[in-house]
Write a protein that holds these residues in place. Structure first.
Motif, PDB file in Angstrom:
ATOM      1  N   GLY A  19     -14.599  11.035  -8.442  1.00  0.00           N
ATOM      2  CA  GLY A  19     -13.372  10.323  -8.740  1.00  0.00           C
ATOM      3  C   GLY A  19     -12.527   9.975  -7.533  1.00  0.00           C
ATOM      4  O   GLY A  19     -12.651  10.568  -6.465  1.00  0.00           O
ATOM      5  N   ALA A  20     -11.652   8.995  -7.721  1.00  0.00           N
ATOM      6  CA  ALA A  20     -10.654   8.594  -6.722  1.00  0.00           C
ATOM      7  C   ALA A  20      -9.361   8.254  -7.450  1.00  0.00           C
ATOM      8  O   ALA A  20      -9.339   8.097  -8.678  1.00  0.00           O
ATOM      9  CB  ALA A  20     -11.142   7.408  -5.902  1.00  0.00           C
ATOM     10  N   PHE A  21      -8.281   8.140  -6.683  1.00  0.00           N
ATOM     11  CA  PHE A  21      -6.938   7.965  -7.228  1.00  0.00           C
ATOM     12  C   PHE A  21      -6.284   6.825  -6.475  1.00  0.00           C
ATOM     13  O   PHE A  21      -6.072   6.921  -5.263  1.00  0.00           O
ATOM     14  CB  PHE A  21      -6.169   9.277  -7.036  1.00  0.00           C
ATOM     15  CG  PHE A  21      -4.745   9.283  -7.518  1.00  0.00           C
ATOM     16  CD1 PHE A  21      -4.443   9.693  -8.802  1.00  0.00           C
ATOM     17  CD2 PHE A  21      -3.703   8.940  -6.667  1.00  0.00           C
ATOM     18  CE1 PHE A  21      -3.117   9.759  -9.239  1.00  0.00           C
ATOM     19  CE2 PHE A  21      -2.385   8.994  -7.089  1.00  0.00           C
ATOM     20  CZ  PHE A  21      -2.088   9.397  -8.382  1.00  0.00           C
ATOM     21  N   ALA A  22      -5.970   5.730  -7.174  1.00  0.00           N
ATOM     22  CA  ALA A  22      -5.474   4.524  -6.510  1.00  0.00           C
ATOM     23  C   ALA A  22      -4.044   4.225  -6.939  1.00  0.00           C
ATOM     24  O   ALA A  22      -3.804   3.615  -7.983  1.00  0.00           O
ATOM     25  CB  ALA A  22      -6.389   3.334  -6.823  1.00  0.00           C
ATOM     26  N   LEU A  23      -3.093   4.665  -6.109  1.00  0.00           N
ATOM     27  CA  LEU A  23      -1.673   4.429  -6.375  1.00  0.00           C
ATOM     28  C   LEU A  23      -1.036   3.612  -5.256  1.00  0.00           C
ATOM     29  O   LEU A  23      -0.422   2.571  -5.501  1.00  0.00           O
ATOM     30  CB  LEU A  23      -0.944   5.763  -6.538  1.00  0.00           C
ATOM     31  CG  LEU A  23       0.572   5.704  -6.717  1.00  0.00           C
ATOM     32  CD1 LEU A  23       0.948   4.958  -7.994  1.00  0.00           C
ATOM     33  CD2 LEU A  23       1.182   7.101  -6.727  1.00  0.00           C
ATOM     34  N   THR A  24      -1.150   4.073  -3.999  1.00  0.00           N
ATOM     35  CA  THR A  24      -0.490   3.422  -2.867  1.00  0.00           C
ATOM     36  C   THR A  24      -1.010   2.002  -2.654  1.00  0.00           C
ATOM     37  O   THR A  24      -2.190   1.710  -2.872  1.00  0.00           O
ATOM     38  CB  THR A  24      -0.727   4.253  -1.595  1.00  0.00           C
ATOM     39  OG1 THR A  24      -0.268   5.580  -1.820  1.00  0.00           O
ATOM     40  CG2 THR A  24       0.007   3.664  -0.402  1.00  0.00           C
ATOM     41  N   GLU A  25      -0.118   1.115  -2.202  1.00  0.00           N
ATOM     42  CA  GLU A  25      -0.477  -0.287  -1.974  1.00  0.00           C
ATOM     43  C   GLU A  25      -0.182  -0.680  -0.523  1.00  0.00           C
ATOM     44  O   GLU A  25       0.545   0.043   0.182  1.00  0.00           O
ATOM     45  CB  GLU A  25       0.311  -1.173  -2.943  1.00  0.00           C
ATOM     46  CG  GLU A  25      -0.010  -0.869  -4.400  1.00  0.00           C
ATOM     47  CD  GLU A  25       0.767  -1.718  -5.393  1.00  0.00           C
ATOM     48  OE1 GLU A  25       0.440  -1.683  -6.570  1.00  0.00           O
ATOM     49  OE2 GLU A  25       1.717  -2.428  -4.953  1.00  0.00           O
ATOM     50  N   PRO A  26      -0.723  -1.804  -0.070  1.00  0.00           N
ATOM     51  CA  PRO A  26      -0.481  -2.219   1.323  1.00  0.00           C
ATOM     52  C   PRO A  26       0.991  -2.324   1.678  1.00  0.00           C
ATOM     53  O   PRO A  26       1.397  -1.979   2.786  1.00  0.00           O
ATOM     54  CB  PRO A  26      -1.177  -3.591   1.405  1.00  0.00           C
ATOM     55  CG  PRO A  26      -2.250  -3.534   0.377  1.00  0.00           C
ATOM     56  CD  PRO A  26      -1.688  -2.713  -0.743  1.00  0.00           C
ATOM     57  N   LEU A  27       1.811  -2.782   0.738  1.00  0.00           N
ATOM     58  CA  LEU A  27       3.235  -2.975   1.016  1.00  0.00           C
ATOM     59  C   LEU A  27       4.117  -2.002   0.247  1.00  0.00           C
ATOM     60  O   LEU A  27       5.346  -2.105   0.311  1.00  0.00           O
ATOM     61  CB  LEU A  27       3.646  -4.416   0.688  1.00  0.00           C
ATOM     62  CG  LEU A  27       2.927  -5.516   1.482  1.00  0.00           C
ATOM     63  CD1 LEU A  27       3.402  -6.895   1.027  1.00  0.00           C
ATOM     64  CD2 LEU A  27       3.142  -5.340   2.975  1.00  0.00           C
TER      65      LEU A  27
END
Length: 399
Positions: free
Chosen positions: A139-147
């Motif tokens: 698994g992975a966790f995708a919250l943070t964005e480039p901006l």
């Protein structure tokens, strides 16, 4: 393991000066010792090599599964109840050998699995958690964005639009550990209909999903962080986390993982101390080991003091977690304090090693560099200080 004499030279060699591992019961202590042996035999010998090459230890997923340390009671058949203290010490021991390995493990076992456990329906937990516990699905966790980093609560730009029984996800994510190879990506996006953050499980290889490994990192190089692009990625309603209805639900996951980072930071500091101590008793100048010099001993003593303070705070944190009484502000304080003390400790370790402190050969350089990532992720020191400040004053300083 050999019996330790706390407070003596033997205790100082190990770095657990006040013997916090002795707070575990017999079975958990035996399991922690097995993990230590695994880390010594299979992680430590390759840590510098993987760090320099920028590769994650994916090949060890089968061996990790065999240890039986992943998941919580109910995640899969046969997974026993374990104490919060054990889980914390597990992260500390991993980071003590290799912070990259600890992060690789934590992204899967804490962030991704924690999201499913906290926000998934019973059907979803039964569908995903057993395979994740056995490391059949990573698994992975995708919250943070480039901006968008610290401002994710109100500023998330990745969107989710519902069309019948399907959701369309559009946007970008950055710094996603394990994101280039994870089988299951927990993606957080803002529902355009109600402006609330919701969670979605996206499978590897989904149409419209691309993942590029972020190059040129100077910290946690043994973790492959990905820049994700989502272009009309279709996710069935059945794969939307059914109990993730707002950022408050996302934050339930982050509260636990902030506590975990306090332990990881303590482990990173421990590893740096032990590398510096080993070097100090072997390296000679003016016909004597440098460990006999007052300035070097002062550095080592300060390092031990800071590590012990972090351990003591983390032990209390685990007790609060065990009783389900850990607050956001308490988790933030632990993350803020332990990562700050860690940063100072790894700097002292690098100083003890002098010029050799910038070489991977003696390990201290790896801990020194990796500390920078631990200092920033799961909420920067500044943001965590404002969470604590809000609790202390009742006034919010957030912009």
């Amino acid at each position: 393991m050999a019996e330790r004499r706390h407070g003596s030279e033997a205790g100082a060699v190990e770095g657990d000066f006040f013997g916090i591992v002795d707070l575990l019961d017999g079975e958990e202590r035996k399991l922690l010792d097995r993990v230590r042996e695994f880390l010594r035999a299979e992680v430590a010998p390759h840590a510098n090599e993987l760090w320099e090459a920028g590769r994650s230890p994916v090949s060890l997923r089968g061996r990790i599964a065999e240890l039986g340390i992943t998941g919580e009671e109910g995640d899969d058949a046969g997974v026993p109840a374990r104490s919060s203290l054990f889980r914390g010490l597990l992260g500390m021991e991993m980071a003590r050998v290799d912070p990259s390995f600890a992060t690789f493990f934590g992204v899967h076992a804490e962030l991704a699995m924690g999201s499913v456990r906290a926000c998934g329906s019973e059907e979803q937990k039964a569908r995903w958690l057993p395979a994740m516990t056995r490391w059949e699905k990573l698994g992975a966790f995708a919250l943070t964005e480039p901006l968008v980093g610290s401002g994710t609560a109100a500023g998330l730009t990745t969107t989710a639009r519902r069309e019948g029984d399907t959701w369309l996800l559009d946007g970008e994510k950055k710094w996603i550990g394990n994101g280039s190879f994870a089988d299951l990506l927990v993606v957080w996006a803002r529902d355009v209909a109600d402006d609330q953050v919701k969670g979605f499980v996206v499978e590897h290889g989904a149409a419209g999903l691309s993942a590029d490994v972020i190059p040129h990192k100077i910290a946690l190089r043994g973790v492959q962080n990905a820049h994700l692009a989502l272009d009309g990625v279709r996710v069935p309603e059945a794969d939307r986390l059914q109990h993730a209805e707002s950022f408050a639900d996302t934050n339930r996951v982050l509260r636990v993982t902030r506590a975990a980072v306090a332990w990881t930071a303590t482990g990173c500091a421990l590893g740096a101390y032990e590398a510096a101590r080993a070097y100090a008793v072997e390296r000679e100048q003016f016909g004597r080991p440098i460990g006999s010099f007052q300035l070097v001993q002062d550095n080592l003593a300060r390092m031990l003091a800071d590590i012990t303070a972090c351990q003591s705070l983390a032990v209390r944190l685990a007790a609060l977690e065990e009783k389900d009484e850990l607050s956001d502000a308490q988790a933030a304080l632990a993350k803020m304090f332990c990562t700050t003390r860690m940063r100072e400790t790894v700097a002292r370790a690098r100083e003890v090693l002098g010029g050799n402190g910038i070489l991977l050969d003696h390990d201290a350089a790896r801990f020194f560099a990796d500390a920078e990532a631990l200092y920033s992720y799961e909420g920067t020191r500044d943001m965590n200080s404002l969470i604590v400040g809000r609790a202390a004053t009742g006034l919010s300083a957030f912009v």
